[in-house]
Design a protein around this motif. Structure first.
Motif, PDB file in Angstrom:
ATOM      1  N   ALA A  21       4.523  -3.747  -0.302  1.00  0.00           N
ATOM      2  CA  ALA A  21       4.063  -3.368   0.903  1.00  0.00           C
ATOM      3  C   ALA A  21       2.772  -4.055   1.069  1.00  0.00           C
TER       4      ALA A  21
ATOM      5  N   SER B 253       3.990   3.758   1.983  1.00  0.00           N
ATOM      6  CA  SER B 253       4.353   3.013   0.386  1.00  0.00           C
ATOM      7  C   SER B 253       3.313   3.357  -0.572  1.00  0.00           C
TER       8      SER B 253
ATOM      9  N   ARG C   4       2.286   6.977  -2.262  1.00  0.00           N
ATOM     10  CA  ARG C   4       3.079   7.330  -3.240  1.00  0.00           C
ATOM     11  C   ARG C   4       2.386   7.095  -4.552  1.00  0.00           C
TER      12      ARG C   4
ATOM     13  N   GLY D 291       4.733   3.290  -6.243  1.00  0.00           N
ATOM     14  CA  GLY D 291       4.802   2.748  -4.724  1.00  0.00           C
ATOM     15  C   GLY D 291       5.735   1.465  -4.623  1.00  0.00           C
ATOM     16  N   ASP D 292       5.413   0.852  -3.294  1.00  0.00           N
ATOM     17  CA  ASP D 292       6.278  -0.123  -3.245  1.00  0.00           C
ATOM     18  C   ASP D 292       5.251  -1.569  -3.410  1.00  0.00           C
TER      19      ASP D 292
END
Length: 116
Positions: A74, A24, A27, A70-71
């Protein structure tokens, strides 16, 4: 670039990230930052799933993909202070038990049934 120290890597606590968190968070990196992580990974742990993940992301970036945020949810080890150990405590533990002693003088075993 090929052998960065841990403190200068683009992701803090890179060595402790689980692959799901790494997938994650990678990214959000640029191609140069992914190259740096890939070089570090190859010279240190050289974990096949991680090198594949980083190589794939680098190919995506070189093909025109843009870094994203991104997440944010995460797993991040640097935020892991709230994580605790096992939720089991003396209050939630089952009562200890011992298996019955079979055939001892103080407690004889019971017959299995009427065998003829």
């Amino acid at each position: 670039m090929a052998d960065s120290g841990r403190g200068t890597l683009p992701l803090p606590d890179y060595d402790h990230l689980p692959i799901g968190g790494l997938e994650s968070r990678v990214r959000s990196l640029t191609a140069a930052e992914v190259e740096e992580l890939l070089a570090y990974e190859r010279t240190h742990a050289d974990r096949m799933p991680v090198t594949q993940l980083l190589s794939t992301r680098l190919e995506q970036l070189e093909a025109g993909a843009e870094p994203t945020s991104g997440d944010p949810g995460a797993f991040r080890p640097e935020q892991g202070a709230d994580r605790g150990g096992s939720p089991v405590s003396p209050a939630t533990s089952p009562q200890p038990f011992s298996p019955p002693p079979h055939g001892t003088p103080d407690q004889r075993g019971k017959p299995k049934g009427d065998r003829t």
